[in-house]
Design a protein around this motif. Structure first.
Motif, PDB file in Angstrom:
ATOM      1  N   ILE A   1       8.622   4.419   0.297  1.00 16.53           N
ATOM      2  CA  ILE A   1       9.875   4.416  -0.470  1.00 16.53           C
ATOM      3  C   ILE A   1       9.681   5.077  -1.835  1.00 16.53           C
ATOM      4  O   ILE A   1      10.520   5.866  -2.288  1.00 16.53           O
ATOM      5  CB  ILE A   1      10.376   2.957  -0.632  1.00 16.53           C
TER       6      ILE A   1
ATOM      7  N   ARG B   1      -2.305   3.141  -6.963  1.00 16.88           N
ATOM      8  CA  ARG B   1      -3.763   2.963  -7.042  1.00 16.88           C
ATOM      9  C   ARG B   1      -4.523   4.064  -6.324  1.00 16.88           C
ATOM     10  O   ARG B   1      -5.695   4.276  -6.586  1.00 16.88           O
ATOM     11  CB  ARG B   1      -4.151   1.603  -6.418  1.00 16.88           C
ATOM     12  N   ASN B   2      -3.879   4.755  -5.396  1.00 11.65           N
ATOM     13  CA  ASN B   2      -4.577   5.738  -4.573  1.00 11.65           C
ATOM     14  C   ASN B   2      -4.405   7.139  -5.184  1.00 11.65           C
ATOM     15  O   ASN B   2      -3.348   7.764  -5.055  1.00 11.65           O
ATOM     16  CB  ASN B   2      -4.007   5.677  -3.150  1.00 11.65           C
TER      17      ASN B   2
ATOM     18  N   ARG C   1      -3.243  10.226  -2.991  1.00 10.58           N
ATOM     19  CA  ARG C   1      -1.825  10.221  -2.583  1.00 10.58           C
ATOM     20  C   ARG C   1      -0.905  10.467  -3.780  1.00 10.58           C
ATOM     21  O   ARG C   1       0.112  11.149  -3.676  1.00 10.58           O
ATOM     22  CB  ARG C   1      -1.491   8.910  -1.867  1.00 10.58           C
TER      23      ARG C   1
ATOM     24  N   ASP D   1      -2.705  -0.036 -11.355  1.00 12.50           N
ATOM     25  CA  ASP D   1      -2.597  -1.217 -10.512  1.00 12.50           C
ATOM     26  C   ASP D   1      -1.706  -2.179 -11.286  1.00 12.50           C
ATOM     27  O   ASP D   1      -2.061  -2.597 -12.408  1.00 12.50           O
ATOM     28  CB  ASP D   1      -3.998  -1.811 -10.285  1.00 12.50           C
ATOM     29  N   VAL D   2      -0.550  -2.538 -10.738  1.00  8.85           N
ATOM     30  CA  VAL D   2       0.414  -3.333 -11.510  1.00  8.85           C
ATOM     31  C   VAL D   2      -0.077  -4.758 -11.793  1.00  8.85           C
ATOM     32  O   VAL D   2       0.525  -5.466 -12.602  1.00  8.85           O
ATOM     33  CB  VAL D   2       1.824  -3.377 -10.848  1.00  8.85           C
TER      34      VAL D   2
ATOM     35  N   GLY E   1       8.649  -0.164  -7.578  1.00  2.09           N
ATOM     36  CA  GLY E   1       8.552  -0.108  -6.119  1.00  2.09           C
ATOM     37  C   GLY E   1       7.262  -0.675  -5.567  1.00  2.09           C
ATOM     38  O   GLY E   1       7.180  -0.951  -4.367  1.00  2.09           O
TER      39      GLY E   1
ATOM     40  N   ALA F   1      13.587  -4.719  -4.375  1.00  4.67           N
ATOM     41  CA  ALA F   1      13.339  -6.081  -3.882  1.00  4.67           C
ATOM     42  C   ALA F   1      13.282  -6.019  -2.364  1.00  4.67           C
ATOM     43  O   ALA F   1      12.458  -5.278  -1.810  1.00  4.67           O
ATOM     44  CB  ALA F   1      14.398  -7.030  -4.403  1.00  4.67           C
TER      45      ALA F   1
ATOM     46  N   TYR G   1       5.910 -13.655   0.818  1.00  7.78           N
ATOM     47  CA  TYR G   1       6.621 -12.411   0.478  1.00  7.78           C
ATOM     48  C   TYR G   1       8.041 -12.736   0.013  1.00  7.78           C
ATOM     49  O   TYR G   1       8.499 -12.265  -1.035  1.00  7.78           O
ATOM     50  CB  TYR G   1       6.645 -11.509   1.716  1.00  7.78           C
TER      51      TYR G   1
ATOM     52  N   LYS H   1       9.953 -12.100  -3.684  1.00 11.07           N
ATOM     53  CA  LYS H   1      11.160 -11.270  -3.823  1.00 11.07           C
ATOM     54  C   LYS H   1      12.348 -12.102  -4.335  1.00 11.07           C
ATOM     55  O   LYS H   1      13.180 -11.600  -5.091  1.00 11.07           O
ATOM     56  CB  LYS H   1      11.489 -10.595  -2.484  1.00 11.07           C
TER      57      LYS H   1
ATOM     58  N   VAL I   1      12.685  -0.639   6.448  1.00 13.27           N
ATOM     59  CA  VAL I   1      12.704   0.794   6.134  1.00 13.27           C
ATOM     60  C   VAL I   1      11.551   1.449   6.895  1.00 13.27           C
ATOM     61  O   VAL I   1      10.480   0.849   7.061  1.00 13.27           O
ATOM     62  CB  VAL I   1      12.518   1.017   4.612  1.00 13.27           C
TER      63      VAL I   1
ATOM     64  N   THR J   1       8.675   3.093   6.876  1.00 12.54           N
ATOM     65  CA  THR J   1       7.570   3.449   5.966  1.00 12.54           C
ATOM     66  C   THR J   1       6.255   2.915   6.543  1.00 12.54           C
ATOM     67  O   THR J   1       6.261   2.162   7.533  1.00 12.54           O
ATOM     68  CB  THR J   1       7.764   2.797   4.581  1.00 12.54           C
TER      69      THR J   1
ATOM     70  N   THR K   1       6.333  -0.822   7.307  1.00 12.15           N
ATOM     71  CA  THR K   1       6.950  -1.194   8.587  1.00 12.15           C
ATOM     72  C   THR K   1       6.044  -0.772   9.752  1.00 12.15           C
ATOM     73  O   THR K   1       5.945  -1.490  10.759  1.00 12.15           O
ATOM     74  CB  THR K   1       8.361  -0.573   8.686  1.00 12.15           C
TER      75      THR K   1
HETATM   76  N1  LIG Z   1       9.333  -1.041   4.301  1.00 11.83           N
HETATM   77  C1  LIG Z   1      10.269  -1.966   4.316  1.00 11.83           C
HETATM   78  O1  LIG Z   1      10.799  -2.321   5.369  1.00 11.83           O
HETATM   79  C2  LIG Z   1      10.733  -2.592   3.024  1.00 11.83           C
HETATM   80  C3  LIG Z   1      11.922  -3.330   3.043  1.00 11.83           C
HETATM   81  C4  LIG Z   1      12.371  -3.920   1.878  1.00 11.83           C
HETATM   82  C5  LIG Z   1      11.657  -3.777   0.712  1.00 11.83           C
HETATM   83  N2  LIG Z   1      10.506  -3.060   0.716  1.00 11.83           N
HETATM   84  C6  LIG Z   1       9.782  -2.956  -0.571  1.00 11.83           C
HETATM   85  O2  LIG Z   1       9.730  -1.599  -0.944  1.00 11.83           O
HETATM   86  C7  LIG Z   1       8.566  -1.373  -1.741  1.00 11.83           C
HETATM   87  C8  LIG Z   1       7.827  -0.165  -1.207  1.00 11.83           C
HETATM   88  O3  LIG Z   1       7.407  -0.465   0.109  1.00 11.83           O
HETATM   89  P1  LIG Z   1       7.106   0.645   1.234  1.00 11.83           P
HETATM   90  O4  LIG Z   1       7.850   0.260   2.423  1.00 11.83           O
HETATM   91  O5  LIG Z   1       7.254   2.002   0.681  1.00 11.83           O
HETATM   92  O6  LIG Z   1       5.601   0.270   1.542  1.00 11.83           O
HETATM   93  P2  LIG Z   1       4.261   1.091   1.429  1.00 11.83           P
HETATM   94  O7  LIG Z   1       4.404   2.413   2.065  1.00 11.83           O
HETATM   95  O8  LIG Z   1       3.204   0.152   1.897  1.00 11.83           O
HETATM   96  O9  LIG Z   1       4.156   1.326  -0.139  1.00 11.83           O
HETATM   97  C9  LIG Z   1       3.833   0.314  -1.022  1.00 11.83           C
HETATM   98  C10 LIG Z   1       3.423   0.969  -2.303  1.00 11.83           C
HETATM   99  O10 LIG Z   1       3.090  -0.027  -3.259  1.00 11.83           O
HETATM  100  C11 LIG Z   1       1.922   0.360  -3.914  1.00 11.83           C
HETATM  101  N3  LIG Z   1       1.194  -0.824  -4.358  1.00 11.83           N
HETATM  102  C12 LIG Z   1       0.885  -1.930  -3.656  1.00 11.83           C
HETATM  103  N4  LIG Z   1       0.206  -2.786  -4.432  1.00 11.83           N
HETATM  104  C13 LIG Z   1       0.094  -2.206  -5.657  1.00 11.83           C
HETATM  105  C14 LIG Z   1      -0.489  -2.578  -6.880  1.00 11.83           C
HETATM  106  N5  LIG Z   1      -1.137  -3.745  -7.036  1.00 11.83           N
HETATM  107  N6  LIG Z   1      -0.395  -1.734  -7.933  1.00 11.83           N
HETATM  108  C15 LIG Z   1       0.237  -0.555  -7.817  1.00 11.83           C
HETATM  109  N7  LIG Z   1       0.803  -0.123  -6.679  1.00 11.83           N
HETATM  110  C16 LIG Z   1       0.727  -0.947  -5.606  1.00 11.83           C
HETATM  111  C17 LIG Z   1       1.126   1.191  -2.925  1.00 11.83           C
HETATM  112  O11 LIG Z   1       0.424   2.204  -3.607  1.00 11.83           O
HETATM  113  P3  LIG Z   1      -1.172   2.334  -3.665  1.00 11.83           P
HETATM  114  O12 LIG Z   1      -1.696   1.876  -2.369  1.00 11.83           O
HETATM  115  O13 LIG Z   1      -1.394   3.754  -4.046  1.00 11.83           O
HETATM  116  O14 LIG Z   1      -1.526   1.454  -4.806  1.00 11.83           O
HETATM  117  C18 LIG Z   1       2.227   1.861  -2.107  1.00 11.83           C
HETATM  118  O15 LIG Z   1       2.545   3.146  -2.632  1.00 11.83           O
HETATM  119  C19 LIG Z   1       7.765  -2.681  -1.708  1.00 11.83           C
HETATM  120  O16 LIG Z   1       8.007  -3.402  -2.897  1.00 11.83           O
HETATM  121  C20 LIG Z   1       8.346  -3.413  -0.513  1.00 11.83           C
HETATM  122  O17 LIG Z   1       8.240  -4.813  -0.659  1.00 11.83           O
HETATM  123  C21 LIG Z   1      10.025  -2.457   1.834  1.00 11.83           C
END
Ligand SMILES: NC(=O)c1ccc[n+]([C@@H]2O[C@H](COP(=O)([O-])OP(=O)(O)OC[C@H]3O[C@@H](n4cnc5c(N)ncnc54)[C@H](OP(=O)(O)O)[C@@H]3O)[C@@H](O)[C@H]2O)c1
Length: 250
Positions: free
Chosen positions: A14, A33-34, A37, A53-54, A75, A127, A141, A145, A174, A176, A179
């Motif tokens: 996202i 953190r990566n 990427r 790292d948040v 995010g 969220a 989780y 949220k 979503v 990603t 998921t």
């Molecule tokens: N996918 C869904 O279905 C969905 C639905 C509702 C809400 N969300 C929310 O949307 C947001 C993004 O999720 P996504 O689906 O895009 O998942 P994702 O592809 O796993 O991405 C999560 C991102 O968060 C970063 N992250 C995790 N822990 C971190 C930390 N301690 N410090 C800094 N960065 C951190 C990761 O980056 P690094 O690994 O580079 O640190 C990664 O880029 C999340 O908050 C998730 O809860 C997702």
């Protein structure tokens, strides 16, 4: 000059889609953190990569102090499933709260004093539908949220007079890597194929399909442009639902 926006979790999923959508209108710090990427997304959209790292409060303080950030898109987040009563339940709660809740609001707390003096700022919290409802096996989780939503509702009302907007996006599933990890877990535990597992998650969305990261990014842009604050927008995989209209910033 364009305003500076910080996108946490910007290295993929996202967050990366949000960077693509915001790039024409904002200067961007893409954080995560990566490093590899982050670099890839930064090069693609013309942003500055930022290792953050948040959960690291000192690093968060440094980032907030060194950059004139006017918009924060929070995010960064993760989700790990587990039953209530599991041996690691409290540790899991703590780590979800530390990243998904404290990690996001710490940056707001650091930025707000300057925003009060300089005429405003904008936040979009990514969220989840798990901020609006509970689901089995994701209590940690969902708690993190829900906490984010509670904080945002209060902060939006408190900060409106300072022209600081706090918006909340609540997407269902979503498409990603997060998921994809859920799909892999379903395949492992149920023996379903990947297609079946993906379809089962899509069916859980009120719209009957997975949401695209681009849809989340477009909704983020819409919330950043809104003249209101405290807007709660639910993304369902179809027309979005404004759960709470918020209040005017004026
Ligand atoms: N996918 C869904 O279905 C969905 C639905 C509702 C809400 N969300 C929310 O949307 C947001 C993004 O999720 P996504 O689906 O895009 O998942 P994702 O592809 O796993 O991405 C999560 C991102 O968060 C970063 N992250 C995790 N822990 C971190 C930390 N301690 N410090 C800094 N960065 C951190 C990761 O980056 P690094 O690994 O580079 O640190 C990664 O880029 C999340 O908050 C998730 O809860 C997702």
């Amino acid at each position: 000059m364009k305003e500076l926006a910080l996108v946490t979790g910007g290295g993929g999923g996202i967050g990366a889609a949000i960077c693509r959508a915001l790039a024409p209108e904002y200067r961007l710090l893409v954080a995560g953190r990566n490093a590899a990427r982050l670099q890839a997304v930064a090069e693609e959209v013309g942003a500055t990569p930022l290792e953050l790292d948040v959960t690291d409060s000192r690093r968060s303080q440094k980032v907030a102090a060194e950059h004139d950030i006017r918009c924060l898109i929070a995010g960064a987040g993760f989700g790990r499933s587990g039953p209530v009563g599991a041996a690691d339940a409290i540790a899991s709660l703590r780590s979800h709260l530390e990243t998904n809740f404290i990690g996001a609001v710490r940056l707001v707390e650091l930025l707000v004093p300057r925003w009060k003096e300089s005429g405003g700022g904008r936040v979009v919290f990514i969220a989840s539908s798990a901020a609006l409802d509970g689901y089995p096996y994701v209590s940690a989780y969902a708690a993190s949220k829900h906490a984010l939503l509670g904080y945002a509702r209060s902060a939006a009302k408190e900060l409106a007079r300072h022209r600081i907007a706090i918006q909340i996006l609540c997407p269902h599933y979503v498409d990603t890597p997060m998921t994809a990890a859920s799909v892999a877990r379903i395949c492992e535990t149920t023996g379903r194929t990947e297609a079946e597992a993906r379809a089962s998650l899509a069916q859980k969305n009120p719209g009957g399909r997975l949401i695209t990261p681009r849809e989340v990014a477009e909704a983020t842009l819409e919330l950043l442009r809104s003249p209101r604050t405290g807007v709660v927008l639910e993304l369902v995989g179809g027309d979005s639902i404004e759960r709470e209209p918020g209040l005017s910033l004026d």
